[in-house]
Design an enzyme around this catalytic site. Structure first.
Site, PDB file in Angstrom:
ATOM      1  N   LYS A   7      30.414  56.652  38.927  1.00  0.00           N
ATOM      2  CA  LYS A   7      30.590  56.988  40.349  1.00  0.00           C
ATOM      3  C   LYS A   7      31.686  58.043  40.510  1.00  0.00           C
ATOM      4  O   LYS A   7      31.548  58.994  41.282  1.00  0.00           O
ATOM      5  CB  LYS A   7      30.932  55.740  41.157  1.00  0.00           C
ATOM      6  CG  LYS A   7      29.819  54.717  41.138  1.00  0.00           C
ATOM      7  CD  LYS A   7      30.230  53.472  41.900  1.00  0.00           C
ATOM      8  CE  LYS A   7      29.189  52.386  41.709  1.00  0.00           C
ATOM      9  NZ  LYS A   7      29.560  51.154  42.392  1.00  0.00           N
ATOM     10  N   HIS A  56      47.054  76.526  42.634  1.00  0.00           N
ATOM     11  CA  HIS A  56      47.176  75.091  42.910  1.00  0.00           C
ATOM     12  C   HIS A  56      47.753  74.844  44.305  1.00  0.00           C
ATOM     13  O   HIS A  56      48.739  75.467  44.686  1.00  0.00           O
ATOM     14  CB  HIS A  56      48.103  74.520  41.828  1.00  0.00           C
ATOM     15  CG  HIS A  56      48.212  73.052  41.815  1.00  0.00           C
ATOM     16  ND1 HIS A  56      49.386  72.385  42.110  1.00  0.00           N
ATOM     17  CD2 HIS A  56      47.310  72.100  41.518  1.00  0.00           C
ATOM     18  CE1 HIS A  56      49.189  71.087  41.989  1.00  0.00           C
ATOM     19  NE2 HIS A  56      47.945  70.881  41.630  1.00  0.00           N
ATOM     20  N   ALA A 107      42.878  61.703  43.707  1.00  0.00           N
ATOM     21  CA  ALA A 107      42.249  62.379  42.576  1.00  0.00           C
ATOM     22  C   ALA A 107      40.991  61.583  42.226  1.00  0.00           C
ATOM     23  O   ALA A 107      40.926  60.371  42.477  1.00  0.00           O
ATOM     24  CB  ALA A 107      43.208  62.372  41.389  1.00  0.00           C
ATOM     25  N   GLY A 119      47.270  55.833  53.453  1.00  0.00           N
ATOM     26  CA  GLY A 119      48.344  56.683  53.981  1.00  0.00           C
ATOM     27  C   GLY A 119      49.481  55.875  54.592  1.00  0.00           C
ATOM     28  O   GLY A 119      50.583  56.388  54.778  1.00  0.00           O
ATOM     29  N   ASP A 146      43.648  60.164  50.335  1.00  0.00           N
ATOM     30  CA  ASP A 146      43.909  61.367  49.540  1.00  0.00           C
ATOM     31  C   ASP A 146      43.974  60.966  48.075  1.00  0.00           C
ATOM     32  O   ASP A 146      44.914  60.299  47.669  1.00  0.00           O
ATOM     33  CB  ASP A 146      45.272  61.927  50.008  1.00  0.00           C
ATOM     34  CG  ASP A 146      45.697  63.155  49.246  1.00  0.00           C
ATOM     35  OD1 ASP A 146      44.856  63.809  48.622  1.00  0.00           O
ATOM     36  OD2 ASP A 146      46.906  63.474  49.301  1.00  0.00           O
TER      37      ASP A 146
HETATM   38  P1  NAI Z   1      47.032  57.431  44.862  1.00  0.00           P
HETATM   39  O1  NAI Z   1      46.271  56.713  43.796  1.00  0.00           O
HETATM   40  O2  NAI Z   1      48.483  57.242  44.919  1.00  0.00           O
HETATM   41  O3  NAI Z   1      46.412  57.054  46.284  1.00  0.00           O
HETATM   42  C1  NAI Z   1      45.064  57.286  46.580  1.00  0.00           C
HETATM   43  C2  NAI Z   1      44.774  56.868  47.995  1.00  0.00           C
HETATM   44  O4  NAI Z   1      44.714  55.445  48.050  1.00  0.00           O
HETATM   45  C3  NAI Z   1      45.815  57.286  49.012  1.00  0.00           C
HETATM   46  O5  NAI Z   1      45.192  57.741  50.169  1.00  0.00           O
HETATM   47  C4  NAI Z   1      46.592  56.005  49.310  1.00  0.00           C
HETATM   48  O6  NAI Z   1      47.079  55.987  50.645  1.00  0.00           O
HETATM   49  C5  NAI Z   1      45.525  54.976  49.119  1.00  0.00           C
HETATM   50  N1  NAI Z   1      46.075  53.684  48.717  1.00  0.00           N
HETATM   51  C6  NAI Z   1      46.731  53.389  47.584  1.00  0.00           C
HETATM   52  N2  NAI Z   1      47.064  52.094  47.566  1.00  0.00           N
HETATM   53  C7  NAI Z   1      46.603  51.563  48.711  1.00  0.00           C
HETATM   54  C8  NAI Z   1      46.619  50.257  49.276  1.00  0.00           C
HETATM   55  N3  NAI Z   1      47.186  49.216  48.661  1.00  0.00           N
HETATM   56  N4  NAI Z   1      46.050  50.085  50.478  1.00  0.00           N
HETATM   57  C9  NAI Z   1      45.475  51.120  51.137  1.00  0.00           C
HETATM   58  N5  NAI Z   1      45.423  52.359  50.655  1.00  0.00           N
HETATM   59  C10 NAI Z   1      45.986  52.579  49.461  1.00  0.00           C
HETATM   60  O7  NAI Z   1      46.714  59.019  44.789  1.00  0.00           O
HETATM   61  P2  NAI Z   1      46.341  59.899  43.531  1.00  0.00           P
HETATM   62  O8  NAI Z   1      44.890  59.798  43.245  1.00  0.00           O
HETATM   63  O9  NAI Z   1      47.267  59.613  42.410  1.00  0.00           O
HETATM   64  O10 NAI Z   1      46.645  61.372  44.085  1.00  0.00           O
HETATM   65  C11 NAI Z   1      48.011  61.732  44.329  1.00  0.00           C
HETATM   66  C12 NAI Z   1      48.089  63.099  44.939  1.00  0.00           C
HETATM   67  O11 NAI Z   1      47.691  64.063  43.986  1.00  0.00           O
HETATM   68  C13 NAI Z   1      47.188  63.332  46.144  1.00  0.00           C
HETATM   69  O12 NAI Z   1      48.014  63.855  47.167  1.00  0.00           O
HETATM   70  C14 NAI Z   1      46.180  64.378  45.684  1.00  0.00           C
HETATM   71  O13 NAI Z   1      45.783  65.289  46.695  1.00  0.00           O
HETATM   72  C15 NAI Z   1      46.980  65.100  44.637  1.00  0.00           C
HETATM   73  N6  NAI Z   1      46.134  65.793  43.668  1.00  0.00           N
HETATM   74  C16 NAI Z   1      46.053  67.156  43.752  1.00  0.00           C
HETATM   75  C17 NAI Z   1      45.325  67.862  42.813  1.00  0.00           C
HETATM   76  C18 NAI Z   1      45.206  69.340  42.897  1.00  0.00           C
HETATM   77  O14 NAI Z   1      44.685  69.952  41.971  1.00  0.00           O
HETATM   78  N7  NAI Z   1      45.637  69.963  43.959  1.00  0.00           N
HETATM   79  C19 NAI Z   1      44.620  67.195  41.712  1.00  0.00           C
HETATM   80  C20 NAI Z   1      44.722  65.752  41.761  1.00  0.00           C
HETATM   81  C21 NAI Z   1      45.481  65.092  42.698  1.00  0.00           C
END
Ligand code: NAI
Length: 350
Positions: free
Chosen positions: A224, A116, A176, A306, A174
């Site tokens: 999607k 991971h 999921a 971000g 970034d």
């Molecule tokens: P999240 O839902 O918190 O955010 C998703 C994206 O939407 C981000 O880029 C954020 O900046 C943007 N965003 C959110 N609200 C916004 C707004 N009001 N205006 C503009 N942009 C906005 O992220 P999520 O999906 O919960 O993922 C969290 C972390 O988990 C990520 O860093 C991801 O890489 C990580 N992850 C890692 C996994 C792995 O297996 N390595 C698996 C799943 C997630």
């Protein structure tokens, strides 16, 4: 409890070293976990240290990985991570991709056999800080129901894009491909909070609000999101030659074995396309124009991806440090390596 950056990072680093990681790998891992916690991505920060420590201690993360890098063309290469800690493998893969993209304009680097690698925005941001645009994607274990199905097949398969601008602002998108990352369910569990009924379903496919009753996550935006998580698996898993889809190893099953995950980084030098200056200026202009859009009721501003993470980081330090759940701090400060909580047949952590 609020911790300074140095305190949080060194607590995590020491715990990972106590579990068996070498100092430089523990340092890289703790740095990326701190990157997540300070940005409010608590699902991919210190909450994970106990799980990694258990896997390291049980041999499922190679502490002396023999990583092999093979450049397969002017713009492509494969890094075999020998099931070393994913953070170090994914960072090394991005270093190769940045180097290739600077030389030849574009780079596609596949990584195979890694564990991971956490918040993948860290790796795309690395490229953006070098003036390059980047995409990264990786596999995770089956926990999302495909549209029309009742059993999980794909993981939360995240994808991240990053782009630099002319004025130091970096766009880091970034996410999921499930409505929420699995770590968010873990985070809610550790806080004793409920979840919205749009995040996940129970064994009968019925939406749940109790994070302890989750049996599968839902893809974003129906078909999607399902299509997107499938393509992430094809590009990061099938393309790199590792187990795919429903064959991806469980995070929480047999912690003595390597996970054999796949990840893919794509890096692009804008100079080979519209020209670096034009690209950077246009990104800056679009960020300014987004900020100028009048806000809808309930919103204070339009943000770019971000941006809020950076605001959370600045706010945390202004308030005296990064807020970490007390139980996690207690664990990090304890002499225990792990409490044997993560190794079971259930694909979901207790
Ligand atoms: P999240 O839902 O918190 O955010 C998703 C994206 O939407 C981000 O880029 C954020 O900046 C943007 N965003 C959110 N609200 C916004 C707004 N009001 N205006 C503009 N942009 C906005 O992220 P999520 O999906 O919960 O993922 C969290 C972390 O988990 C990520 O860093 C991801 O890489 C990580 N992850 C890692 C996994 C792995 O297996 N390595 C698996 C799943 C997630």
């Amino acid at each position: 409890m609020r911790l300074s950056r140095d305190e949080l990072k060194s607590l995590m680093k020491n715990k990972l070293m106590a579990a068996g990681l070498h100092e430089d790998d523990a340092d890289t891992t703790a740095e990326i976990l701190t990157w997540s916690d300070e940005r409010g991505y608590h699902s991919h920060g210190s909450v994970r240290v106990e799980y990694y420590s258990e896997r390291i201690a049980k041999g499922g993360i190679t502490v002396d990985p023999k990583m092999t890098w093979k450049q397969t063309g002017p713009c492509s290469g494969m890094l075999d991570g020998d099931n070393g800690i994913g953070y170090v493998v994914a960072k090394r893969g991005m270093e190769h991709a940045i180097e290739l993209a600077k030389e030849n304009g574009v780079a596609i680097v596949g990584m195979r056999r890694l564990s991971h690698s956490g918040s993948i925005g860290y790796y795309t941001e690395m490229a953006a800080e070098e003036g390059l645009a980047a995409i990264s994607m990786c596999q995770s274990d089956p926990m999302a129901v495909p549209v029309g199905g009742t059993e999980p097949y794909y993981g939360t398969n995240p994808i991240s894009f990053a782009a630099p601008s002319a004025d130091g602002r970096t766009v880091v998108f970034d996410m999921a491909t499930t409505v929420q990352a699995w770590g968010k369910i873990l985070d809610k569990r550790s806080r004793g909070e409920s979840i919205p009924d749009t995040w996940a379903v129970d064994e009968k496919g019925v939406p749940v609000t109790d994070p302890n009753k989750v049996n599968a996550l839902l893809p974003i935006a129906g078909a999607k999101g399902y299509g997107l998580m499938m393509m992430v698996d094809i590009f990061s898993g099938i393309l790199t030659g590792v187990p795919f889809g429903g064959h991806v190893s469980s995070m929480y099953h047999d912690l003595s074995k390597g996970r054999d995950l796949g990840q893919l980084h794509i890096v692009v030098d804008p100079d080979r396309f519209c020209g670096k200056d034009a690209f950077l200026k246009a990104v800056s202009q679009s960020l300014d124009e987004l900020h100028d859009i009048p806000t809808a009721p309930g919103y204070d501003q339009v943000y770019y991806p971000g941006e809020r993470a950076n605001i959370r980081k600045d706010k945390a330090y202004a308030q005296g440090g990064i807020e970490i759940v007390d139980d996690i701090v207690k664990y990090l400060k304890s002499d225990d390596i792990h409490y044997n909580r993560y190794d079971h047949k259930n694909r979901f952590a207790e």
